[in-house]
Design an enzyme around this catalytic site. Sequence first.
Site, PDB file in Angstrom:
ATOM      1  N   THR A 194      -2.603   3.442 118.364  1.00  0.00           N
ATOM      2  CA  THR A 194      -1.798   2.344 118.909  1.00  0.00           C
ATOM      3  C   THR A 194      -1.239   1.491 117.781  1.00  0.00           C
ATOM      4  O   THR A 194      -1.892   1.288 116.759  1.00  0.00           O
ATOM      5  CB  THR A 194      -2.641   1.427 119.823  1.00  0.00           C
ATOM      6  OG1 THR A 194      -3.720   0.876 119.083  1.00  0.00           O
ATOM      7  CG2 THR A 194      -3.146   2.172 121.046  1.00  0.00           C
ATOM      8  N   ASN A 196      -0.623  -2.107 116.837  1.00  0.00           N
ATOM      9  CA  ASN A 196      -1.064  -3.436 117.269  1.00  0.00           C
ATOM     10  C   ASN A 196       0.036  -4.427 116.909  1.00  0.00           C
ATOM     11  O   ASN A 196       0.506  -4.452 115.771  1.00  0.00           O
ATOM     12  CB  ASN A 196      -2.357  -3.827 116.558  1.00  0.00           C
ATOM     13  CG  ASN A 196      -3.503  -2.877 116.866  1.00  0.00           C
ATOM     14  OD1 ASN A 196      -3.273  -1.688 117.121  1.00  0.00           O
ATOM     15  ND2 ASN A 196      -4.706  -3.375 116.854  1.00  0.00           N
ATOM     16  N   GLU A 243      -1.325  -3.864 122.265  1.00  0.00           N
ATOM     17  CA  GLU A 243      -1.176  -2.621 121.500  1.00  0.00           C
ATOM     18  C   GLU A 243      -0.394  -1.606 122.307  1.00  0.00           C
ATOM     19  O   GLU A 243      -0.515  -1.533 123.524  1.00  0.00           O
ATOM     20  CB  GLU A 243      -2.521  -2.063 121.038  1.00  0.00           C
ATOM     21  CG  GLU A 243      -3.626  -2.144 122.047  1.00  0.00           C
ATOM     22  CD  GLU A 243      -4.934  -1.524 121.559  1.00  0.00           C
ATOM     23  OE1 GLU A 243      -4.984  -0.948 120.463  1.00  0.00           O
ATOM     24  OE2 GLU A 243      -5.909  -1.607 122.306  1.00  0.00           O
TER      25      GLU A 243
END
Length: 294
Positions: A194, A196, A243
């Site tokens: 992911t 962020n 995220e």
Amino acid sequence: MRNFLAIGSYDGVHLGHRKIIRAAVREARRFGMKSRVVYFPRPPKFFFSGETENCLITLPEEREKLIMELGAGTVEPLHFDPALSSMTADEFFSRVILVKYKAGGLCVGPDFAVGRGREGHLDYLKCASAEAGIAFKAVPFARRGGHKISSSLIRAHLHAGAVEEANLCLGWDYSVSGPVIKGAGLGRKLGFPTANIGSHPAKILPPGIFAARVKVGHETFNAVLNSGRRPTVDTLDSKMVLEAHLLDFSRTIYGKTLEVSFLKHIRPERKFHSLDSLITHIKSDVAAARKFFK
Ligand code: RBF
Ligand code: MG
């Protein structure tokens, strides 16, 4: 040249605000004036409550961009401060509206009021405008499903994760921007890396898992978002983080700025008993997002 003035907080630049600003642009044209939009970057409501975090639909720069896209001649901030808040309605009308902004016309929404304690409502503004010899236009609420569209209503939808409802009231898809900041790399270990996003603390982060569109520079990607506290891997009282797992994407994008548009709520965030169970759910979230985009 005199100005046809629209004044308000305009947080969200929602369907109601859009009607007001478009009316100011139209009236300005009709009277041969300039349309001038003046907004309170921090809505007076938050000046009084002291709230500064997780409370704005739009940051000032986002608001200015949305307002200019509606064709406004100029847009400028008016900082609501103790001096402004203690003026009487008469003082505000003459010093701010007439002198500072050289209004030849005034356009406001139905819930706008001036002066300490909000003493000067629409009737006051209408009379004061007539006395000063300037045009006055009050624009009624935009409505949806029997409700008056307001920034407060949209904030409540966003705080509840109800982004589809919020988007219908806004007339645009709610978005949050920020640089990609370094995470712990746990997402990659789980099989779902992911990005962020370091969003501004004043922006509302709708809680939950969402299908989203993510803009990186001039490119756009489909994504699945987690906006929450990651209770499975973090302590329950940890901070809200945003995220994005971009679908069919494998580059690294640290440092770049992302703009995330929330499109569909998939489910609320949960605390799972195991990482395996978390992974199973993320897989079905990805499937749900793919189905949404198909
Ligand atoms: N973390 C949770 O604790 N509970 C969840 O329900 C949850 N759902 C997620 C759904 C998606 C689509 C993604 C990308 C992440 C989710 N996470 C959840 C966050 C996950 O724990 C996090 O991405 C990793 O810990 C890496 O930061
Ligand atoms: Mg990450």
